[in-house]
Design an enzyme around this catalytic site. Sequence first.
Site, PDB file in Angstrom:
ATOM      1  N   GLY A   1       0.808  -1.219   0.000  1.00  0.00           N
ATOM      2  CA  GLY A   1       0.000   0.000   0.000  1.00  0.00           C
ATOM      3  C   GLY A   1       0.837   1.264   0.000  1.00  0.00           C
ATOM      4  O   GLY A   1       0.339   2.343   0.336  1.00  0.00           O
TER       5      GLY A   1
ATOM      6  N   SER B   1      12.386  -2.131   4.990  1.00  0.00           N
ATOM      7  CA  SER B   1      11.392  -1.247   5.628  1.00  0.00           C
ATOM      8  C   SER B   1      11.626   0.211   5.219  1.00  0.00           C
ATOM      9  O   SER B   1      11.501   1.124   6.035  1.00  0.00           O
ATOM     10  CB  SER B   1      11.468  -1.374   7.161  1.00  0.00           C
ATOM     11  N   ARG B   2      11.963   0.423   3.944  1.00  0.00           N
ATOM     12  CA  ARG B   2      12.452   1.738   3.544  1.00  0.00           C
ATOM     13  C   ARG B   2      11.460   2.576   2.743  1.00  0.00           C
ATOM     14  O   ARG B   2      11.667   3.798   2.608  1.00  0.00           O
ATOM     15  CB  ARG B   2      13.741   1.587   2.715  1.00  0.00           C
TER      16      ARG B   2
ATOM     17  N   THR C   1       8.079   3.734   2.697  1.00  0.00           N
ATOM     18  CA  THR C   1       7.327   4.888   3.199  1.00  0.00           C
ATOM     19  C   THR C   1       8.282   5.919   3.790  1.00  0.00           C
ATOM     20  O   THR C   1       8.042   7.123   3.699  1.00  0.00           O
ATOM     21  CB  THR C   1       6.289   4.436   4.241  1.00  0.00           C
TER      22      THR C   1
ATOM     23  N   GLY D   1      10.472   2.845   9.572  1.00  0.00           N
ATOM     24  CA  GLY D   1      10.073   1.604   8.920  1.00  0.00           C
ATOM     25  C   GLY D   1       9.265   0.721   9.846  1.00  0.00           C
ATOM     26  O   GLY D   1       9.542   0.658  11.046  1.00  0.00           O
ATOM     27  N   VAL D   2       8.275   0.042   9.282  1.00  0.00           N
ATOM     28  CA  VAL D   2       7.412  -0.785  10.137  1.00  0.00           C
ATOM     29  C   VAL D   2       7.318  -2.235   9.677  1.00  0.00           C
ATOM     30  O   VAL D   2       6.801  -3.074  10.406  1.00  0.00           O
ATOM     31  CB  VAL D   2       5.971  -0.210  10.211  1.00  0.00           C
ATOM     32  N   GLY D   3       7.796  -2.561   8.476  1.00  0.00           N
ATOM     33  CA  GLY D   3       7.439  -3.840   7.868  1.00  0.00           C
ATOM     34  C   GLY D   3       8.188  -5.054   8.359  1.00  0.00           C
ATOM     35  O   GLY D   3       7.690  -6.181   8.236  1.00  0.00           O
ATOM     36  N   GLU D   4       9.400  -4.856   8.890  1.00  0.00           N
ATOM     37  CA  GLU D   4      10.225  -6.030   9.184  1.00  0.00           C
ATOM     38  C   GLU D   4      10.171  -6.472  10.644  1.00  0.00           C
ATOM     39  O   GLU D   4      10.133  -7.662  10.942  1.00  0.00           O
ATOM     40  CB  GLU D   4      11.676  -5.759   8.767  1.00  0.00           C
TER      41      GLU D   4
END
Lengths: 87, 618
Positions: B345, B384-385, B387, B571-574
């Site tokens: 997203g 996680s870069r 956004t 970053g939030v994804g990892e």
Amino acid sequence: MPVIWIPAMLRDLTDGEDQVFVQASTIRQAIEEVEKNYPGLKERLLQGDQLRPNISVVMDGTVSQLKLRQPLAEKSEVHFLFAIHGG
Amino acid sequence: MDVRQAMQPDAPTLIDDLRTNELGKERDQPTNVARHSRHERGDVETGFSQASIIIEREFETATVHPGYLEPQAATAVMNEDGQVTVWCTTQAAFLIRADISEVLQIPLGKIRVIPTEIGGGFGGKSVAFIEPIAVLLSKKSGYRPVKITMRYDEVLTGTGPTSASHIWVKIGVVESGRITAAQAQLVYAAGAFPGSPIWGGMPVIFGPYKIDNLRIDGYDVVVNRPRAGALRAPGATNAAFAGETVIDELCKKLDMDPIEFRLLNGVREGDRRSDDVKLPRIGFHETLEAARQHPHYSNTIDGPNRGRGIASAFWGNYGGTSSAVASINNDGSVSLMEGSVDLSGTKTTVAMQLAETLGISVEDIHTRVADTDEVAYTEGSYGSRTTFATGWAVYKLGEKIITELIKRAAILWEVTPDKVSFSNRVFQLTDPPADEKTMTFKELAAQIDDTGSPVTASISVTPGGAGPSLATHIVDVEVDPETGKVDILRYTAVQDVGKAIHPGLVEGQIQGGVTQGIGWALYEGYYYDEDGNMHNANLLDYRMPTCLDVPMIDPVLVEVPNPGHPFGVRGVGEVPIVPPAAAIANAIHDAIGVRVRVLPMSPQRILEALWAETRQIL
């Protein structure tokens, strides 16, 4: 004065010191300055006149794209770390 | 060979000229250990001598795959003039272009890579596997388009699973709970070529804690298995599984609440990571407080064979290079092309940041992921870069556009640009001040044609300041002592997310990461025979969790803005994939009183651990 943090694997070259303060305006100059007092460190970090593959220069917490050309500020902290790859 | 066998002095060597590299120094002997790295601070021997409790344990983790459901697919066409166009599913179009160029010795400028919508990547789609072959076959077939789609068994066997590992951990504490020393050895399987993610595991294993005396050794070891690839927070889940399990054991020995333990020992701004890099503003203590106040933590867990586990995690995050291009349309909308593939997203989160900068509605921004001919170099959507870094790019892009639009407003008002300002989403004549001399972005865009050529701008940035993420997870499980089956009853994931640009999408990242972590903890693992053949290369036998295996995962967003980003993004994804294995292992112990130190914690392993503990024999 900028400070170079010595990676653990290289501290046998700096008599165990983990930080070395240097008068230098770039990372390349800083390595040359450290080399004067602690011979052998430059060879471990550089291959020819370039940073060895898989080593990143981190200045003030951020990976430097300029690497050896990275300008240093009065209170810069420099680390040499494993280059990272994303997931 | 597993990594321990491969490290033995008498082990057959896989690569004849391989020597252990120790930061620029090569050892003399042939070996399977490609690299040895160390983080060290203080004096661990002194630290352990001060400890009143010392726990020392060993852990093993299996080889697992990123597990994206969409297999690699690519269509390539080479024209007779040598121009190449490739459509492929990738996280990193520019890296695919570079791989094709290097493998086929085609100049970069002759290759156009068009990234398609992607059905998951998780680190596994940043390397070219089939794309160069499709290009070659196009040429061979008389310059026709050629499509290649991998079968899922090919995906599992041939596209870089992440490392199996063997980890040894030793931690000492005093009676107050303060850690006096910590030591670890991480041995990661690289597969057939050097390059396992020990760099990822080493800063993570004690990452949440301030420890004055520590030593962490990492070994990158080649084994006769497929080459290891990246998987979401590469190398971190293995490390946290080991470190956080020992922390939990210490908490039990100390009879200390695990969140109190972490509040006592947790890192704060200004503390140093294990590699000595100083931590910027982070929100670890805020996650701990939020976890402690969450109803999940205060509610008791009742019933036999049920237990609760806690684990925390650190992940450093990454910035990297991002680029974007925008043009202003006369109706006030903006056409934005950005170089980051959208995995989660990010087309929306990037557009939201440009909209905020320009003072317009996000609905007025039309975003497209550009191909490699349309935008400047952009690193892959990993680390996680996106956004963070592409957000930085469009923020700077927005500033350029505003600067240009101020010039255009000045033309319309027949003044010099220094007489015009932009604030509160409005352009205004400031000298002399005139209430009627204001224009919204939309009003100005409608008159652009009267001010000269269209307004367009491009940007490339490589921002620093990617703030680390820390998280604390709480999980309740029920273990069936007859079958060894573990059910996840409740899962709460508390995370410092910086500023959540789109909270719903952040929650989705956390839920996805936790689900992958649950799979790694309980189900997933490559099964090899003694000859190195994989025996579960299909989605039935390589078991990943489904919606039937996981409860509603409750993400708790703790917003501690990252000072390294104009909107506070980190970053939030990892990081969400890092704590689950440890949290579940700790919950299993709380439920049935046994420690499982091997991943996956399959029913068989849980029964074996139970039988070993109780000396029961069927």
